[in-house]
Scaffold this active site. Structure first.
Site, PDB file in Angstrom:
ATOM      1  N   TYR A 174      99.776 117.690  89.087  1.00 40.80           N
ATOM      2  CA  TYR A 174     100.444 116.444  89.448  1.00 40.80           C
ATOM      3  C   TYR A 174      99.818 115.338  88.608  1.00 40.80           C
ATOM      4  CZ  TYR A 174     101.750 112.319  92.242  1.00 40.80           C
ATOM      5  OH  TYR A 174     102.223 111.093  92.652  1.00 40.80           O
ATOM      6  N   ASP A 183      94.359 114.857  81.788  1.00 39.06           N
ATOM      7  CA  ASP A 183      94.544 113.953  82.927  1.00 39.06           C
ATOM      8  C   ASP A 183      93.310 114.106  83.827  1.00 39.06           C
ATOM      9  OD1 ASP A 183      97.015 113.582  85.614  1.00 39.06           O
ATOM     10  OD2 ASP A 183      95.040 112.701  85.263  1.00 39.06           O
ATOM     11  N   LYS A 213      91.098 106.362  90.039  1.00 34.13           N
ATOM     12  CA  LYS A 213      90.263 106.659  91.211  1.00 34.13           C
ATOM     13  C   LYS A 213      88.832 106.100  91.094  1.00 34.13           C
ATOM     14  CE  LYS A 213      93.126 110.688  92.231  1.00 34.13           C
ATOM     15  NZ  LYS A 213      93.731 110.533  93.566  1.00 34.13           N
TER      16      LYS A 213
HETATM   17  P1  KE4 Z   1      97.997 107.432  91.361  1.00 35.90           P
HETATM   18  O1  KE4 Z   1      99.280 106.897  90.742  1.00 35.90           O
HETATM   19  O2  KE4 Z   1      98.220 107.981  92.767  1.00 35.90           O
HETATM   20  O3  KE4 Z   1      96.833 106.416  91.290  1.00 35.90           O
HETATM   21  O4  KE4 Z   1      97.475 108.642  90.450  1.00 35.90           O
HETATM   22  C1  KE4 Z   1      98.364 109.690  90.195  1.00 35.90           C
HETATM   23  C2  KE4 Z   1      97.563 110.917  89.802  1.00 35.90           C
HETATM   24  C3  KE4 Z   1      97.503 111.273  88.463  1.00 35.90           C
HETATM   25  N1  KE4 Z   1      96.803 112.360  88.070  1.00 35.90           N
HETATM   26  C4  KE4 Z   1      96.121 113.115  88.971  1.00 35.90           C
HETATM   27  C5  KE4 Z   1      95.360 114.304  88.488  1.00 35.90           C
HETATM   28  C6  KE4 Z   1      96.142 112.785  90.346  1.00 35.90           C
HETATM   29  O5  KE4 Z   1      95.470 113.560  91.224  1.00 35.90           O
HETATM   30  C7  KE4 Z   1      96.871 111.662  90.785  1.00 35.90           C
HETATM   31  C8  KE4 Z   1      96.957 111.273  92.245  1.00 35.90           C
HETATM   32  N2  KE4 Z   1      96.326 112.134  93.174  1.00 35.90           N
HETATM   33  C9  KE4 Z   1      96.852 112.144  94.507  1.00 35.90           C
HETATM   34  C10 KE4 Z   1      96.119 113.239  95.293  1.00 35.90           C
HETATM   35  N3  KE4 Z   1      96.727 114.469  95.158  1.00 35.90           N
HETATM   36  C11 KE4 Z   1      96.739 110.792  95.152  1.00 35.90           C
HETATM   37  C12 KE4 Z   1      96.984 110.789  96.640  1.00 35.90           C
HETATM   38  C13 KE4 Z   1      98.361 110.305  96.973  1.00 35.90           C
HETATM   39  O6  KE4 Z   1      99.315 110.627  96.239  1.00 35.90           O
HETATM   40  O7  KE4 Z   1      98.463 109.609  98.001  1.00 35.90           O
END
Ligand code: KE4
Length: 428
Positions: free
Chosen positions: A145, A240, A268
């Site tokens: 993701y 990523d 993060k």
């Molecule tokens: P954000 O747009 O949520 O800040 O980041 C997206 C993203 C991009 N790349 C990786 C590897 C990620 O894990 C994420 C976001 N992670 C999720 C957890 N699986 C955030 C939690 C959520 O979606 O509420």
């Protein structure tokens, strides 16, 4: 048994005004059943809900809070910063300071651009890679993701060589067809696709350790093969590291596995709990980014002083001698505690960990990609989740999410967690 009366009431109110009652889907507990608890505050390794219950927290806002909740130095720095205003829409020295901390930790990057989320980081990195190579297609891996940009909400078509298909309504076929989705850890599938279509492929984006199907490690040689194939065919390799960055090691998965990607996405931890994402890479690629180059990308609150302050303070503490090692040691202690609890309860689980991120799968099969992760017993996980929550331990409300450790956790927290795990497993 804990009372969640106030949380239940708030959830009803939330659902009346926000889709699913949440601002991000996973928080709604759909994967585990029941209602989410509403949080009043966090401190150290703990969360406190509106009904006065406390939880040892291994979600840590999905990774960012590697120092624990409300670290005194981060709070102090933010309080001082907010007195100077919250955002200027103009450059500040703080952006240079955080950029330098990031570039020092990730030598594969010559330059970095701050944005406000991981989604923005990956979406922008892909646009830059397309502008740089003048190619349109991208490769991603099943289960990885990278945020919710249209071209990334795509699953494999009927055959690996065919176009991707949308993985969500609202994603046009025309976007999906430029995304090739392959099985993680499958070098042969990757080789076949690249050798056949490299002229059209701008970039390959990968979670070097997959935190979005739990915690899936690269097989020996996989990342090396990805690097060699992308280099050979001029395909931009994007790591990523939004989740793995400053989590798998201080220098991320690229430090741990000694791979030099062309671009890296972060998020993060670098925001210390405030909204920050970043993307960066070699100068020849990053000089494509507006206003230096022609590839457009912008953001009203990108690099804002509060988020920069929280990120700077977090990285300063995290980079101090022995700090990361300490968090890694706590993670190893938890790994042992959970494995012993499962064994004692006679429940077959698989535990995977990379540095300070980890996952317990309810399966006795080896997990190395999306398909094998999906063999996990999600009903059993849901029972385990509820058992832990009712015993004061907050883990991710989905079998297919990673857990995280912080500097604020103690050996006593880990002992309590292992005990709660044994009791929950025995009952699940
Ligand atoms: P954000 O747009 O949520 O800040 O980041 C997206 C993203 C991009 N790349 C990786 C590897 C990620 O894990 C994420 C976001 N992670 C999720 C957890 N699986 C955030 C939690 C959520 O979606 O509420």
């Amino acid at each position: 048994m804990k009372s969640h009366r106030k949380s239940e009431k708030l959830f009803k109110q939330a659902k009346a005004v926000m889709p699913g009652g949440v601002n991000s889907p996973v928080r709604a507990f759909k994967a585990v059943g029941g209602n989410p608890v509403f949080i009043a505050k966090g401190k150290g390794s703990k969360l406190y809900d509106v009904d006065g219950n406390s939880y040892i927290d291994y979600v840590l806002s999905w990774g960012p809070l590697i120092l624990g909740h409300a670290h005194p130095k981060v709070v102090k720095a933010l309080k001082a910063a907010v007195d100077k205003g919250t955002s200027y829409g103009a450059p500040t020295p703080l952006e240079i300071e955080l950029a330098n901390l990031v570039l020092k930790a990730y030598p594969s990057m010559d330059m970095v651009r701050m944005v406000n989320s991981g989604t923005e980081a990956t979406m922008s990195a892909i646009r830059v890679a397309r502008g740089f190579t003048k190619r349109d297609k991208i490769i991603k891996f099943e289960g990885c993701y990278h945020g919710h940009a249209d071209g990334l909400l795509v699953k494999a078509g009927s055959g690996a060589m065919t176009f991707g298909v949308p993985d969500s309504p609202g994603v046009p076929e025309s976007y999906a067809k430029n995304t090739i989705t392959l099985p993680y850890n499958d070098i042969d599938a990757l080789k076949a696709v690249i050798e056949n279509a490299w002229r059209e492929i701008a970039c390959l984006i990968i979670e070097p350790v997959v935190g979005n199907i739990g915690c899936v490690l690269p097989k020996p040689g996989f990342l090396e093969a990805v690097r060699a194939l992308t280099k050979k065919y001029g395909i931009v390799l994007i790591f990523d590291e939004v989740m793995t960055g400053f989590r798998v090691s201080y220098g991320g998965a690229q430090e741990r596995y000694k791979i030099k990607p062309d671009m890296t996405c972060l998020g993060k931890v670098i925001g210390g709990g405030l909204p920050v994402g970043a993307y960066g890479g070699k100068k020849e690629i990053m000089s494509m980014v507006s206003p230096e180059g022609p590839v457009y990308q912008a953001g009203t609150l990108s690099g804002n002083p509060l988020a920069m302050t929280a990120g700077i303070e977090t990285l300063k503490i995290l980079s101090s001698k022995g700090t990361f090692k300490k968090i890694e040691k706590l993670s190893a202690l938890l790994e042992k505690g959970l494995a012993d609890a499962a064994k004692k309860a006679g429940v077959r689980t698989r535990f995977y960990r990379a540095g300070t991120m980890f996952c317990t799968y309810f399966t006795d099969r080896e997990v190395y990609d999306y398909a094998t992760a999906k063999t996990a017993d999600t009903a059993r996980f849901a029972k385990f989740f509820m058992g832990m929550l009712n015993r004061g331990v907050n883990i991710a409300p989905s079998q297919f999410e990673a857990g995280f450790m912080s500097l604020a956790h103690t050996e006593n927290d880990i002992e309590k967690t292992a005990k709660a795990a044994y009791e929950s497993l025995k009952k699940s």
